[in-house]
Design a protein around this motif. Structure first.
Motif, PDB file in Angstrom:
ATOM      1  N   TYR A   1     -11.886  -5.745 -39.038  1.00 42.88           N
ATOM      2  CA  TYR A   1     -12.836  -6.482 -38.230  1.00 42.88           C
ATOM      3  C   TYR A   1     -12.133  -6.995 -36.984  1.00 42.88           C
ATOM      4  N   ARG A   2     -12.576  -6.551 -35.850  1.00 40.47           N
ATOM      5  CA  ARG A   2     -11.903  -6.882 -34.594  1.00 40.47           C
ATOM      6  C   ARG A   2     -11.886  -8.380 -34.318  1.00 40.47           C
ATOM      7  N   GLN A   3     -12.964  -9.059 -34.606  1.00 38.17           N
ATOM      8  CA  GLN A   3     -13.069 -10.472 -34.277  1.00 38.17           C
ATOM      9  C   GLN A   3     -12.171 -11.350 -35.153  1.00 38.17           C
ATOM     10  N   ILE A   4     -11.785 -10.845 -36.303  1.00 40.61           N
ATOM     11  CA  ILE A   4     -11.026 -11.641 -37.268  1.00 40.61           C
ATOM     12  C   ILE A   4      -9.528 -11.484 -37.056  1.00 40.61           C
ATOM     13  N   GLY A   5      -9.090 -10.328 -36.623  1.00 36.42           N
ATOM     14  CA  GLY A   5      -7.666 -10.076 -36.449  1.00 36.42           C
ATOM     15  C   GLY A   5      -7.036  -9.550 -37.731  1.00 36.42           C
ATOM     16  N   ILE A   6      -5.733  -9.570 -37.773  1.00 32.28           N
ATOM     17  CA  ILE A   6      -4.996  -9.041 -38.918  1.00 32.28           C
ATOM     18  C   ILE A   6      -5.000 -10.044 -40.060  1.00 32.28           C
ATOM     19  N   ILE A   7      -5.281  -9.539 -41.256  1.00 33.55           N
ATOM     20  CA  ILE A   7      -5.199 -10.357 -42.467  1.00 33.55           C
ATOM     21  C   ILE A   7      -4.242  -9.654 -43.416  1.00 33.55           C
ATOM     22  N   ASN A   8      -3.221 -10.347 -43.841  1.00 31.45           N
ATOM     23  CA  ASN A   8      -2.258  -9.806 -44.799  1.00 31.45           C
ATOM     24  C   ASN A   8      -2.714 -10.144 -46.213  1.00 31.45           C
ATOM     25  N   PHE A   9      -2.855  -9.117 -47.042  1.00 30.59           N
ATOM     26  CA  PHE A   9      -3.332  -9.287 -48.413  1.00 30.59           C
ATOM     27  C   PHE A   9      -2.220  -9.064 -49.412  1.00 30.59           C
ATOM     28  N   PHE A  10      -2.369  -9.689 -50.577  1.00 33.55           N
ATOM     29  CA  PHE A  10      -1.511  -9.404 -51.720  1.00 33.55           C
ATOM     30  C   PHE A  10      -2.398  -9.318 -52.959  1.00 33.55           C
ATOM     31  N   ILE A  11      -1.941  -8.564 -53.938  1.00 32.12           N
ATOM     32  CA  ILE A  11      -2.699  -8.439 -55.187  1.00 32.12           C
ATOM     33  C   ILE A  11      -2.522  -9.721 -55.977  1.00 32.12           C
ATOM     34  N   SER A  12      -3.619 -10.382 -56.270  1.00 35.15           N
ATOM     35  CA  SER A  12      -3.559 -11.658 -56.997  1.00 35.15           C
ATOM     36  C   SER A  12      -3.984 -11.517 -58.453  1.00 35.15           C
ATOM     37  N   GLY A  13      -4.588 -10.394 -58.805  1.00 40.32           N
ATOM     38  CA  GLY A  13      -4.984 -10.173 -60.189  1.00 40.32           C
ATOM     39  C   GLY A  13      -5.264  -8.705 -60.437  1.00 40.32           C
ATOM     40  N   TYR A  14      -4.842  -8.237 -61.606  1.00 41.59           N
ATOM     41  CA  TYR A  14      -5.079  -6.850 -61.976  1.00 41.59           C
ATOM     42  C   TYR A  14      -5.323  -6.813 -63.476  1.00 41.59           C
ATOM     43  N   HIS A  15      -6.504  -6.389 -63.841  1.00 43.19           N
ATOM     44  CA  HIS A  15      -6.887  -6.326 -65.249  1.00 43.19           C
ATOM     45  C   HIS A  15      -7.392  -4.916 -65.521  1.00 43.19           C
ATOM     46  N   LYS A  16      -6.459  -4.034 -65.845  1.00 44.19           N
ATOM     47  CA  LYS A  16      -6.771  -2.630 -66.053  1.00 44.19           C
ATOM     48  C   LYS A  16      -7.719  -2.469 -67.222  1.00 44.19           C
ATOM     49  N   PRO A  17      -8.753  -1.702 -67.117  1.00 43.79           N
ATOM     50  CA  PRO A  17      -9.184  -0.850 -66.021  1.00 43.79           C
ATOM     51  C   PRO A  17     -10.361  -1.416 -65.250  1.00 43.79           C
ATOM     52  N   SER A  18     -10.647  -2.712 -65.397  1.00 39.87           N
ATOM     53  CA  SER A  18     -11.943  -3.195 -64.906  1.00 39.87           C
ATOM     54  C   SER A  18     -11.916  -4.139 -63.708  1.00 39.87           C
ATOM     55  N   ARG A  19     -10.750  -4.632 -63.284  1.00 36.59           N
ATOM     56  CA  ARG A  19     -10.780  -5.622 -62.205  1.00 36.59           C
ATOM     57  C   ARG A  19      -9.503  -5.576 -61.372  1.00 36.59           C
ATOM     58  N   LEU A  20      -9.682  -5.704 -60.054  1.00 36.79           N
ATOM     59  CA  LEU A  20      -8.578  -5.787 -59.107  1.00 36.79           C
ATOM     60  C   LEU A  20      -8.928  -6.873 -58.099  1.00 36.79           C
ATOM     61  N   GLU A  21      -7.996  -7.809 -57.891  1.00 36.93           N
ATOM     62  CA  GLU A  21      -8.257  -8.949 -57.008  1.00 36.93           C
ATOM     63  C   GLU A  21      -7.178  -9.056 -55.935  1.00 36.93           C
ATOM     64  N   PHE A  22      -7.612  -9.438 -54.730  1.00 34.37           N
ATOM     65  CA  PHE A  22      -6.719  -9.629 -53.601  1.00 34.37           C
ATOM     66  C   PHE A  22      -6.964 -11.006 -52.997  1.00 34.37           C
ATOM     67  N   LYS A  23      -5.911 -11.584 -52.431  1.00 32.90           N
ATOM     68  CA  LYS A  23      -6.028 -12.778 -51.598  1.00 32.90           C
ATOM     69  C   LYS A  23      -5.293 -12.480 -50.307  1.00 32.90           C
ATOM     70  N   GLY A  24      -5.787 -13.050 -49.223  1.00 26.19           N
ATOM     71  CA  GLY A  24      -5.133 -12.814 -47.953  1.00 26.19           C
ATOM     72  C   GLY A  24      -5.461 -13.877 -46.939  1.00 26.19           C
ATOM     73  N   GLY A  25      -4.708 -13.853 -45.863  1.00 27.71           N
ATOM     74  CA  GLY A  25      -4.941 -14.819 -44.811  1.00 27.71           C
ATOM     75  C   GLY A  25      -4.401 -14.344 -43.487  1.00 27.71           C
ATOM     76  N   GLY A  26      -4.930 -14.930 -42.459  1.00 30.00           N
ATOM     77  CA  GLY A  26      -4.509 -14.640 -41.101  1.00 30.00           C
ATOM     78  C   GLY A  26      -4.747 -15.856 -40.235  1.00 30.00           C
ATOM     79  N   LYS A  27      -4.615 -15.684 -38.943  1.00 33.47           N
ATOM     80  CA  LYS A  27      -4.792 -16.795 -38.011  1.00 33.47           C
ATOM     81  C   LYS A  27      -6.207 -17.342 -38.018  1.00 33.47           C
ATOM     82  N   ARG A  28      -7.194 -16.459 -38.243  1.00 34.50           N
ATOM     83  CA  ARG A  28      -8.588 -16.872 -38.096  1.00 34.50           C
ATOM     84  C   ARG A  28      -9.347 -17.027 -39.402  1.00 34.50           C
ATOM     85  N   MET A  29      -8.776 -16.516 -40.516  1.00 34.22           N
ATOM     86  CA  MET A  29      -9.565 -16.542 -41.747  1.00 34.22           C
ATOM     87  C   MET A  29      -8.683 -16.304 -42.972  1.00 34.22           C
TER      88      MET A  29
END
Length: 86
Positions: A1-29
């Motif tokens: 998303y151009r208006q948001i800028g770069i967001i760096n994500f990391f995997i915050s949860g993984y529950h094979k085979p049914s769920r994958l979670e990410f958290k991230g942040g940047g300057k704007r969000m």
């Protein structure tokens, strides 16, 4: 998303085979994204839950973000599906 800028994500949860979670942040969000996978005939059903915390001036646009992000997400999901099926 151009208006948001770069967001760096990391995997915050993984529950094979049914769920994958990410958290991230940047300057704007900051964002939290959860993918839930369910068997479907044929293939797999993907449900996505997204939480956003806009920062600074973007907070003024919070009421409109769901619609703006939904359109972009729909395009990205179509591209993901095409890539996985090729």
């Amino acid at each position: 998303y151009r208006q948001i800028g770069i967001i760096n994500f990391f995997i915050s949860g993984y529950h094979k085979p049914s769920r994958l979670e990410f958290k991230g942040g940047g300057k704007r969000m900051n964002m939290e994204v959860a993918f839930r996978l369910e068997p479907a005939h044929p293939g797999t059903k993907v449900n996505i839950q997204i939480g956003v915390q806009p920062k600074g001036m973007l907070r003024l646009f919070s009421p409109f973000m769901k619609g703006m992000m939904g359109k972009g997400l729909e395009l990205r999901m179509k591209a993901l599906k095409a890539a996985l099926e090729s």
